[in-house]
Scaffold this motif. Sequence first.
Motif, PDB file in Angstrom:
ATOM      1  N   ALA A   1       0.890  -1.293   0.031  1.00 26.15           N
ATOM      2  CA  ALA A   1      -0.105  -0.114  -0.041  1.00 26.15           C
ATOM      3  C   ALA A   1       0.818   1.355  -0.069  1.00 26.15           C
ATOM      4  CB  ALA A   1      -0.995  -0.044   1.150  1.00 26.15           C
ATOM      5  N   ARG A   2       2.026   1.210   0.898  1.00 30.14           N
ATOM      6  CA  ARG A   2       2.978   2.384   0.750  1.00 30.14           C
ATOM      7  C   ARG A   2       3.533   2.426  -0.564  1.00 30.14           C
ATOM      8  NH1 ARG A   2       7.329   0.143   3.031  1.00 30.14           N
ATOM      9  NH2 ARG A   2       8.402   0.588   1.110  1.00 30.14           N
ATOM     10  N   GLN A   3       3.664   1.664  -1.408  1.00 29.16           N
ATOM     11  CA  GLN A   3       4.242   1.911  -2.707  1.00 29.16           C
ATOM     12  C   GLN A   3       3.135   2.222  -3.677  1.00 29.16           C
ATOM     13  OE1 GLN A   3       6.885  -1.125  -4.015  1.00 29.16           O
ATOM     14  NE2 GLN A   3       8.291  -0.704  -2.258  1.00 29.16           N
ATOM     15  N   GLY A   4       1.864   1.937  -3.320  1.00 29.90           N
ATOM     16  CA  GLY A   4       0.692   2.183  -4.160  1.00 29.90           C
ATOM     17  C   GLY A   4       0.463   1.142  -5.170  1.00 29.90           C
ATOM     18  N   LEU A   5       0.740  -0.120  -4.510  1.00 25.97           N
ATOM     19  CA  LEU A   5       0.477  -1.384  -5.346  1.00 25.97           C
ATOM     20  C   LEU A   5      -0.731  -2.135  -4.633  1.00 25.97           C
ATOM     21  CD1 LEU A   5       4.315  -2.611  -5.590  1.00 25.97           C
ATOM     22  CD2 LEU A   5       2.637  -1.664  -7.443  1.00 25.97           C
ATOM     23  N   TYR A   6      -1.534  -1.670  -3.804  1.00 31.28           N
ATOM     24  CA  TYR A   6      -2.594  -2.248  -2.973  1.00 31.28           C
ATOM     25  C   TYR A   6      -3.864  -1.429  -2.896  1.00 31.28           C
ATOM     26  CZ  TYR A   6      -5.125  -4.435   0.605  1.00 31.28           C
ATOM     27  OH  TYR A   6      -6.247  -5.054   1.392  1.00 31.28           O
ATOM     28  N   ASP A   7      -4.823  -2.254  -3.949  1.00 35.32           N
ATOM     29  CA  ASP A   7      -6.052  -1.073  -4.467  1.00 35.32           C
ATOM     30  C   ASP A   7      -7.011  -1.102  -3.526  1.00 35.32           C
ATOM     31  OD1 ASP A   7      -6.594  -3.842  -4.543  1.00 35.32           O
ATOM     32  OD2 ASP A   7      -7.577  -3.854  -6.479  1.00 35.32           O
ATOM     33  N   ARG A   8      -6.836  -1.723  -2.113  1.00 33.82           N
ATOM     34  CA  ARG A   8      -8.090  -1.489  -1.332  1.00 33.82           C
ATOM     35  C   ARG A   8      -7.755  -0.354  -0.232  1.00 33.82           C
ATOM     36  NH1 ARG A   8     -12.280  -3.131  -2.595  1.00 33.82           N
ATOM     37  NH2 ARG A   8     -13.036  -4.002  -0.613  1.00 33.82           N
ATOM     38  N   LEU A   9      -6.642   0.417  -0.399  1.00 36.95           N
ATOM     39  CA  LEU A   9      -6.395   1.573   0.372  1.00 36.95           C
ATOM     40  C   LEU A   9      -6.866   2.636  -0.353  1.00 36.95           C
ATOM     41  CD1 LEU A   9      -5.206   2.143   3.034  1.00 36.95           C
ATOM     42  CD2 LEU A   9      -3.122   2.892   2.037  1.00 36.95           C
ATOM     43  N   PRO A  10      -7.482   3.621  -0.093  1.00 43.21           N
ATOM     44  CA  PRO A  10      -7.747   4.917  -0.513  1.00 43.21           C
ATOM     45  C   PRO A  10      -6.689   5.680  -0.936  1.00 43.21           C
ATOM     46  CG  PRO A  10      -9.327   4.491   1.028  1.00 43.21           C
ATOM     47  CD  PRO A  10      -8.328   3.427   1.203  1.00 43.21           C
ATOM     48  N   SER A  11      -6.570   6.627  -1.758  1.00 39.30           N
ATOM     49  CA  SER A  11      -5.468   7.349  -2.122  1.00 39.30           C
ATOM     50  C   SER A  11      -5.176   8.283  -0.887  1.00 39.30           C
ATOM     51  CB  SER A  11      -5.817   8.472  -3.194  1.00 39.30           C
ATOM     52  OG  SER A  11      -6.205   7.669  -4.179  1.00 39.30           O
ATOM     53  N   PRO A  12      -3.727   8.492  -0.690  1.00 35.38           N
ATOM     54  CA  PRO A  12      -3.230   9.349   0.300  1.00 35.38           C
ATOM     55  C   PRO A  12      -3.649  10.732   0.392  1.00 35.38           C
ATOM     56  CG  PRO A  12      -1.355   8.278  -0.631  1.00 35.38           C
ATOM     57  CD  PRO A  12      -2.608   8.241  -1.597  1.00 35.38           C
ATOM     58  N   PRO A  13      -3.765  11.524   1.455  1.00 30.35           N
ATOM     59  CA  PRO A  13      -3.481  11.149   2.822  1.00 30.35           C
ATOM     60  C   PRO A  13      -4.504  10.260   3.593  1.00 30.35           C
ATOM     61  CG  PRO A  13      -4.283  13.234   2.987  1.00 30.35           C
ATOM     62  CD  PRO A  13      -4.213  12.973   1.448  1.00 30.35           C
ATOM     63  N   VAL A  14      -3.952   8.935   4.034  1.00 37.11           N
ATOM     64  CA  VAL A  14      -4.846   7.956   4.677  1.00 37.11           C
ATOM     65  C   VAL A  14      -3.991   7.250   5.827  1.00 37.11           C
ATOM     66  CG1 VAL A  14      -4.447   6.404   2.941  1.00 37.11           C
ATOM     67  CG2 VAL A  14      -6.576   6.063   4.228  1.00 37.11           C
ATOM     68  N   SER A  15      -4.803   6.919   6.705  1.00 39.27           N
ATOM     69  CA  SER A  15      -4.166   6.086   7.923  1.00 39.27           C
ATOM     70  C   SER A  15      -4.602   4.543   7.411  1.00 39.27           C
ATOM     71  CB  SER A  15      -5.055   6.121   9.172  1.00 39.27           C
ATOM     72  OG  SER A  15      -4.602   7.252   9.520  1.00 39.27           O
TER      73      SER A  15
END
Length: 466
Positions: free
Chosen positions: A107-121
């Motif tokens: 997710a930190r690298q932008g490779l996980y599609d279940r996390l919304p775009s930053p900024p996000v916890s």
Amino acid sequence: MSGEDAPVQQQNAVDQKQDSKPSEEPKTESEPVAAGAADAPAAAADAATTEKVPEEEAFTYRALVLTGYGGYDKVKVQVKKGKPALKAAEVLVRVKACGLNFADLMARQGLYDRLPSPPVSPGMECSGLVEAVGEEVTDRKVGDKVMVLSRFGLWQEVVAVPANHTILMPEGMSFEEAAAIPVNYITAYMMLFDFGHLRPNQSVLIHSAAGGVGTAATQLCKTVKDVTVFGTASASKHEAIGQAGVTHPIDYRTKDYVEEVRKISPKGLDIVLDPLGGSDTHKAYNLLKPMGKLITYGAANMLAGQKKNLLAVAKNWYHQFSIHALSLIQSNKSVCGFHLGYLDGETELIHEAMDAILELYKQGKIKPRIDSTWHLEQVGDAMRKMQERNNIGKVILTTDPMPEEEKKEEAPAADKKKEDKKKEDKKKEDKKKDEGKKEEKKDDKKKEEPKKEEEEKKEEAKKEEK
């Protein structure tokens, strides 16, 4: 993507301020009273309101926030103001410990599609104490010790979550253990028993056997009689995974794990758990014996280095496994895909798996192995340890305040890094200067050459005259 993620519908932003409005008293007619007596209750009410508003507005809590995609420094501690809004059917949890998962690294690298775009916890699992319950909540009370699952948003000191996405902790379980169980053990349990239908005398290959899911899967395999477990891990971890229950440890860095498995089990394996993706999924499928099951649950091969590696991503997708249905029929094999993050809303399935897992915990048949515990401020170091595959078991984040002594120790370390960087920069600068001087000398030499030639010609001319 990775099996190390968790279910649950998207949370509402936890950093939203709770609305607080003073209640208005209904106007009623009454007999006249003395001015002083009338002013007293009003003054008291105003004082109470004045005290309440600042108290709620002054409420602060720390949260880890992904500020953008990239390296370890993209996840930072931020202080948020105002209590998270508590809706009906939700509970407010004071977080004590959080689990770190491979999906968080992706997710930190932008490779996980279940996390919304930053900024996000980020954060898919945690444990803590219930501090408040919303309307319609009947099965949770203030003071309950719970573990929590969510798609994201749990790396915070306080979170508001749906009550049905919390699980009561068994007696005697620590907050660290509770934060280590949900994602890894549900993933391992559902793959082995729901998809794999693991039975006695079968064989299983577990990649990254020293990691969170690997440790959970190994322990769960040992709850079934005479299961042979093949586990890949670096040589330094073989003793640990052997003690955990891996029958045949394989050093994937120095040996071909396919050849090693074939030496011991020529016919192949009953179950292969594949978190790697790419060409390793092809190998996994070919390792299956007839009636064998491949369960793919990740693409760890895409993660290479601190930041997104486009070459690794492209390579992984180029070697992506695909197969024709007719080939499956002819080979008598099955392929399953598992992603806990896409089981949104399937709370019944999740609770069934957790009930079985916690029963095994109570019987002493499974127990999370905690590799290390880090303060929120140390999240970068925690991520580095996991990404460089230096952990054996679960990496945990604690919300406990960082002791002053540790802060003092961290400060010199940070200063040393800065100093090292300055030295490195100075070396580079000196190198450039040296190169510049060399170039100048070359130029001077070139300028001197024509003069030298001219002098030689004059000398020759003088000799001829003589």
